[in-house]
Design a protein around this motif. Structure first.
Motif, PDB file in Angstrom:
ATOM      1  N   PHE A   1       0.822  -1.221   0.000  1.00 23.14           N
ATOM      2  CA  PHE A   1       0.000   0.000   0.000  1.00 23.14           C
ATOM      3  C   PHE A   1       0.851   1.265   0.000  1.00 23.14           C
ATOM      4  CE2 PHE A   1      -2.527  -3.328   2.009  1.00 23.14           C
ATOM      5  CZ  PHE A   1      -3.679  -3.294   1.231  1.00 23.14           C
ATOM      6  N   ASP A   2       2.119   1.151   0.384  1.00 21.99           N
ATOM      7  CA  ASP A   2       3.022   2.311   0.393  1.00 21.99           C
ATOM      8  C   ASP A   2       4.409   1.851  -0.020  1.00 21.99           C
ATOM      9  OD1 ASP A   2       3.979   4.846   0.673  1.00 21.99           O
ATOM     10  OD2 ASP A   2       4.014   4.839   2.875  1.00 21.99           O
ATOM     11  N   PRO A   3       4.605   1.435  -1.282  1.00 19.76           N
ATOM     12  CA  PRO A   3       5.887   0.880  -1.716  1.00 19.76           C
ATOM     13  C   PRO A   3       6.944   1.984  -1.871  1.00 19.76           C
ATOM     14  CG  PRO A   3       4.414   1.062  -3.579  1.00 19.76           C
ATOM     15  CD  PRO A   3       3.606   1.464  -2.377  1.00 19.76           C
ATOM     16  N   ILE A   4       8.211   1.535  -1.957  1.00 20.55           N
ATOM     17  CA  ILE A   4       9.313   2.463  -2.228  1.00 20.55           C
ATOM     18  C   ILE A   4       9.243   2.884  -3.692  1.00 20.55           C
ATOM     19  CG2 ILE A   4      11.815   2.684  -2.292  1.00 20.55           C
ATOM     20  CD1 ILE A   4      11.962   0.699  -0.002  1.00 20.55           C
ATOM     21  N   LEU A   5       9.342   4.202  -3.914  1.00 22.08           N
ATOM     22  CA  LEU A   5       9.196   4.744  -5.265  1.00 22.08           C
ATOM     23  C   LEU A   5      10.378   5.660  -5.593  1.00 22.08           C
ATOM     24  CD1 LEU A   5       5.424   5.756  -5.096  1.00 22.08           C
ATOM     25  CD2 LEU A   5       6.396   3.699  -6.159  1.00 22.08           C
ATOM     26  N   PRO A   6      10.688   5.839  -6.877  1.00 23.74           N
ATOM     27  CA  PRO A   6      11.702   6.819  -7.267  1.00 23.74           C
ATOM     28  C   PRO A   6      11.313   8.202  -6.735  1.00 23.74           C
ATOM     29  CG  PRO A   6      11.175   5.399  -9.108  1.00 23.74           C
ATOM     30  CD  PRO A   6      10.173   5.081  -8.058  1.00 23.74           C
ATOM     31  N   GLY A   7      12.300   8.922  -6.231  1.00 23.26           N
ATOM     32  CA  GLY A   7      12.046  10.232  -5.658  1.00 23.26           C
ATOM     33  C   GLY A   7      12.012  10.221  -4.144  1.00 23.26           C
ATOM     34  N   ASP A   8      11.811   9.025  -3.530  1.00 24.74           N
ATOM     35  CA  ASP A   8      11.923   8.943  -2.081  1.00 24.74           C
ATOM     36  C   ASP A   8      13.368   9.210  -1.672  1.00 24.74           C
ATOM     37  OD1 ASP A   8       9.243   8.318  -1.862  1.00 24.74           O
ATOM     38  OD2 ASP A   8       9.579   6.149  -1.817  1.00 24.74           O
ATOM     39  N   VAL A   9      13.575   9.682  -0.472  1.00 20.64           N
ATOM     40  CA  VAL A   9      14.920  10.029  -0.006  1.00 20.64           C
ATOM     41  C   VAL A   9      15.394   8.989   0.998  1.00 20.64           C
ATOM     42  CG1 VAL A   9      14.568  12.486  -0.410  1.00 20.64           C
ATOM     43  CG2 VAL A   9      14.020  11.507   1.836  1.00 20.64           C
ATOM     44  N   VAL A  10      16.729   8.955   1.200  1.00 19.21           N
ATOM     45  CA  VAL A  10      17.335   8.040   2.159  1.00 19.21           C
ATOM     46  C   VAL A  10      18.101   8.849   3.199  1.00 19.21           C
ATOM     47  CG1 VAL A  10      17.472   6.104   0.569  1.00 19.21           C
ATOM     48  CG2 VAL A  10      19.368   7.733   0.677  1.00 19.21           C
ATOM     49  N   LEU A  11      18.145   8.303   4.476  1.00 18.31           N
ATOM     50  CA  LEU A  11      18.771   9.030   5.566  1.00 18.31           C
ATOM     51  C   LEU A  11      19.443   8.044   6.507  1.00 18.31           C
ATOM     52  CD1 LEU A  11      19.236  11.561   7.354  1.00 18.31           C
ATOM     53  CD2 LEU A  11      17.009  11.102   8.395  1.00 18.31           C
ATOM     54  N   ASN A  12      20.701   8.373   6.898  1.00 18.33           N
ATOM     55  CA  ASN A  12      21.447   7.611   7.909  1.00 18.33           C
ATOM     56  C   ASN A  12      22.175   8.623   8.780  1.00 18.33           C
ATOM     57  OD1 ASN A  12      23.333   6.180   9.403  1.00 18.33           O
ATOM     58  ND2 ASN A  12      23.672   4.658   7.813  1.00 18.33           N
ATOM     59  N   PRO A  13      21.875   8.668  10.087  1.00 13.36           N
ATOM     60  CA  PRO A  13      22.524   9.672  10.942  1.00 13.36           C
ATOM     61  C   PRO A  13      24.021   9.461  11.080  1.00 13.36           C
ATOM     62  CG  PRO A  13      21.275   8.091  12.259  1.00 13.36           C
ATOM     63  CD  PRO A  13      20.928   7.815  10.825  1.00 13.36           C
ATOM     64  N   LEU A  14      24.537   8.288  10.676  1.00 12.13           N
ATOM     65  CA  LEU A  14      25.967   8.023  10.796  1.00 12.13           C
ATOM     66  C   LEU A  14      26.745   8.368   9.526  1.00 12.13           C
ATOM     67  CD1 LEU A  14      25.795   4.517  12.542  1.00 12.13           C
ATOM     68  CD2 LEU A  14      25.702   6.786  13.576  1.00 12.13           C
ATOM     69  N   PHE A  15      26.032   8.674   8.461  1.00 14.16           N
ATOM     70  CA  PHE A  15      26.698   8.874   7.167  1.00 14.16           C
ATOM     71  C   PHE A  15      26.753  10.360   6.829  1.00 14.16           C
ATOM     72  CE2 PHE A  15      26.407   9.266   2.521  1.00 14.16           C
ATOM     73  CZ  PHE A  15      27.562   8.597   2.163  1.00 14.16           C
ATOM     74  N   ARG A  16      27.921  10.784   6.342  1.00 10.80           N
ATOM     75  CA  ARG A  16      28.099  12.158   5.849  1.00 10.80           C
ATOM     76  C   ARG A  16      28.808  12.081   4.506  1.00 10.80           C
ATOM     77  NH1 ARG A  16      30.865  15.843  10.254  1.00 10.80           N
ATOM     78  NH2 ARG A  16      30.322  17.422   8.701  1.00 10.80           N
ATOM     79  N   ARG A  17      28.220  12.703   3.531  1.00 17.98           N
ATOM     80  CA  ARG A  17      28.779  12.669   2.177  1.00 17.98           C
ATOM     81  C   ARG A  17      30.180  13.278   2.156  1.00 17.98           C
ATOM     82  NH1 ARG A  17      25.772  12.923  -2.849  1.00 17.98           N
ATOM     83  NH2 ARG A  17      23.707  12.005  -2.619  1.00 17.98           N
ATOM     84  N   ASN A  18      31.100  12.552   1.505  1.00 15.64           N
ATOM     85  CA  ASN A  18      32.444  13.039   1.213  1.00 15.64           C
ATOM     86  C   ASN A  18      33.250  13.352   2.484  1.00 15.64           C
ATOM     87  OD1 ASN A  18      31.620  13.025  -1.542  1.00 15.64           O
ATOM     88  ND2 ASN A  18      30.774  15.098  -1.287  1.00 15.64           N
ATOM     89  N   THR A  19      32.826  12.814   3.622  1.00 12.53           N
ATOM     90  CA  THR A  19      33.506  13.139   4.879  1.00 12.53           C
ATOM     91  C   THR A  19      33.636  11.872   5.728  1.00 12.53           C
ATOM     92  OG1 THR A  19      32.513  15.339   4.865  1.00 12.53           O
ATOM     93  CG2 THR A  19      33.458  14.577   6.956  1.00 12.53           C
ATOM     94  N   ILE A  20      34.793  11.745   6.377  1.00 12.94           N
ATOM     95  CA  ILE A  20      34.972  10.667   7.354  1.00 12.94           C
ATOM     96  C   ILE A  20      34.534  11.193   8.710  1.00 12.94           C
ATOM     97  CG2 ILE A  20      36.639   9.176   8.521  1.00 12.94           C
ATOM     98  CD1 ILE A  20      38.308   9.188   6.000  1.00 12.94           C
ATOM     99  N   THR A  21      33.425  10.654   9.214  1.00  9.22           N
ATOM    100  CA  THR A  21      32.878  11.125  10.491  1.00  9.22           C
ATOM    101  C   THR A  21      33.665  10.515  11.646  1.00  9.22           C
ATOM    102  OG1 THR A  21      30.677  11.254   9.483  1.00  9.22           O
ATOM    103  CG2 THR A  21      30.797  11.298  11.895  1.00  9.22           C
TER     104      THR A  21
END
Length: 415
Positions: free
Chosen positions: A312-332
């Protein structure tokens, strides 16, 4: 009829009566003789019968005596019961059983033994029992001797203990005397210590003045450090919590595989997990599921859905993804504070964060990005310090670090 004739007739009648009386008397004598003969014969027979009765009674008494003697031997006669008789049937049954048992012992179940052999077997068993009793008596005598020796040893030990107690009492008395002597010496030392204390107080007042001056210098240095920390916090530009890390580019037909716009150029590692969100009304995000990175390419990655897809609520193109441990292009860089459970130990968390592209600092510093809070030390009980009251927590708060609890990110670390 004349008088002679009448006298003749009267004499004849008298004679007849006389003859009749004689005859009756003779008959009575004959009857009396016959009766006396019968009485004598009867008395003879009665005497014979009485003799036979006496003999029978004597034999019966002998038999009863034999029965009683036999009963006394084998236990089949109750001496307290005057009417008791030997139970010959029970005696015979027991004798037969004893003979059968003796046969089993002497020659096997089919052997036939006599009463004499049975008695000999019983005597042998009785002798064996007597021997066992003698051995038991010997063992009992030995045990009594051992107990007597033990009693002697106990008495000896008691004597020794009493002597030791007396010695200890003497030692205690000597120690009390020495303590009294030492107390006198301690009184003299106390006077000396009071004099020394006075001198020490004078020195302490001088030292306090020096410490006050040092504290003033330390306060100045702390103010300078706070200013520097504030400057570092102002320069830090942390990623705002809740900002998406990427977007769903495409989804497989069954909804279990998708492609995201984050790849190796963004320091993404396989095994990283993301929450899949869709933007709803009012700019709020709603969770739709969790995906895990399966393969990383340069500018994208393939992810797999963990769990079942929601039809009833499948994953679709345009949905966003989030991980509090991940930072783009940076070693946290992380710092782990507090106690961690066995299932999510510090070693495990350190390894998983390294696998996902982060690093764990040994000490909290200005370069640390995230402070991860575990649990307070329960071993300290009621004296345990809350983590938000520690120096590390205060320093991270002043530096503007992101502070997260282990429970909030544990699902992103599990395999």
């Amino acid at each position: 009829m004349n008088a002679f004739t009448r006298r003749s007739q009267a004499g004849a009648v008298h004679t007849m009566w006389l003859v009749s009386i004689m005859i009756l008397w003779l008959a009575t004598l004959a009857l009396l003789y016959v009766t006396n003969a019968d009485i004598a014969s009867s008395q003879t027979r009665a005497a014979d019968a009485e003799a036979r009765t006496v003999q029978a009674v004597a034999k019966l008494d002998v038999a009863i005596a034999d029965h009683k003697s036999l009963s006394d031997v084998v236990g089949y006669f109750d001496a307290t019961d005057i009417s008791a008789r030997a139970n010959i049937t029970a005696l015979k049954l027991d004798l037969d059983a004893a003979k059968a048992e003796a046969g089993n012992v002497l020659g096997g179940p089919d052997s036939t033994v006599t009463v004499d052999q049975t008695i000999k077997a019983l005597i042998s068993a009785h002798q064996a029992a007597l021997l066992a009793k003698q051995q038991a008596d010997t063992a009992l005598s030995s045990e009594l001797a051992d107990r007597a020796a033990a009693d002697q040893r106990t008495a000896s030990l008691d004597t020794q203990y009493k002597a030791q107690i007396a010695q200890l009492r003497q030692d205690l008395s000597d120690e009390q005397n020495r303590s009294s002597t030492q107390a006198t010496g301690y009184d003299r030392q106390l006077v000396d210590l009071r004099d020394q204390q006075q001198a020490s107080d004078d020195s302490a007042r001088s030292t306090q003045r020096t410490l006050d001056e040092a504290q003033l210098d330390a306060n100045r240095a702390a103010a300078l450090a706070e200013a520097q920390i504030a400057a570092l916090a102002a320069e830090r530009s942390p990623v705002e919590p809740g900002q998406p890390d990427g977007e769903i580019l495409a989804v497989s037909a069954d909804g279990t595989v998708a492609w995201i716009d984050v790849g190796s150029r963004n320091a993404l590692r396989p095994g990283t997990r993301f929450d899949v969100l869709r933007l709803g009304k009012g700019g709020l995000y709603t969770g739709k599921g969790v995906v895990e990175v399966r393969r990383v390419e340069h500018d994208m990655a393939i992810v797999g859905l963990l769990g079942e897809a929601d039809t009833f609520d499948p994953i679709l193109p345009g949905d966003v993804v989030l991980n509090p441990l991940f930072r783009r292009n940076t070693i946290t860089r992380y710092y782990l504070l507090g106690e961690f459970p066995l299932s999510m130990s510090k070693e495990f968390v350190t390894t998983r964060l390294s696998d996902l592209g982060g690093s764990v600092d040994g000490t909290l510093g200005t370069g640390t990005d995230v402070l991860v809070l575990g649990h307070k030390n329960l071993a300290d009980g009621e004296f345990a310090v809350e983590l938000n009251e520690t120096d590390e927590y205060r320093q991270a708060d002043r530096l503007g670090m992101r502070i997260m609890r282990l429970d909030d990110l544990s699902r992103f670390l599990s395999f």
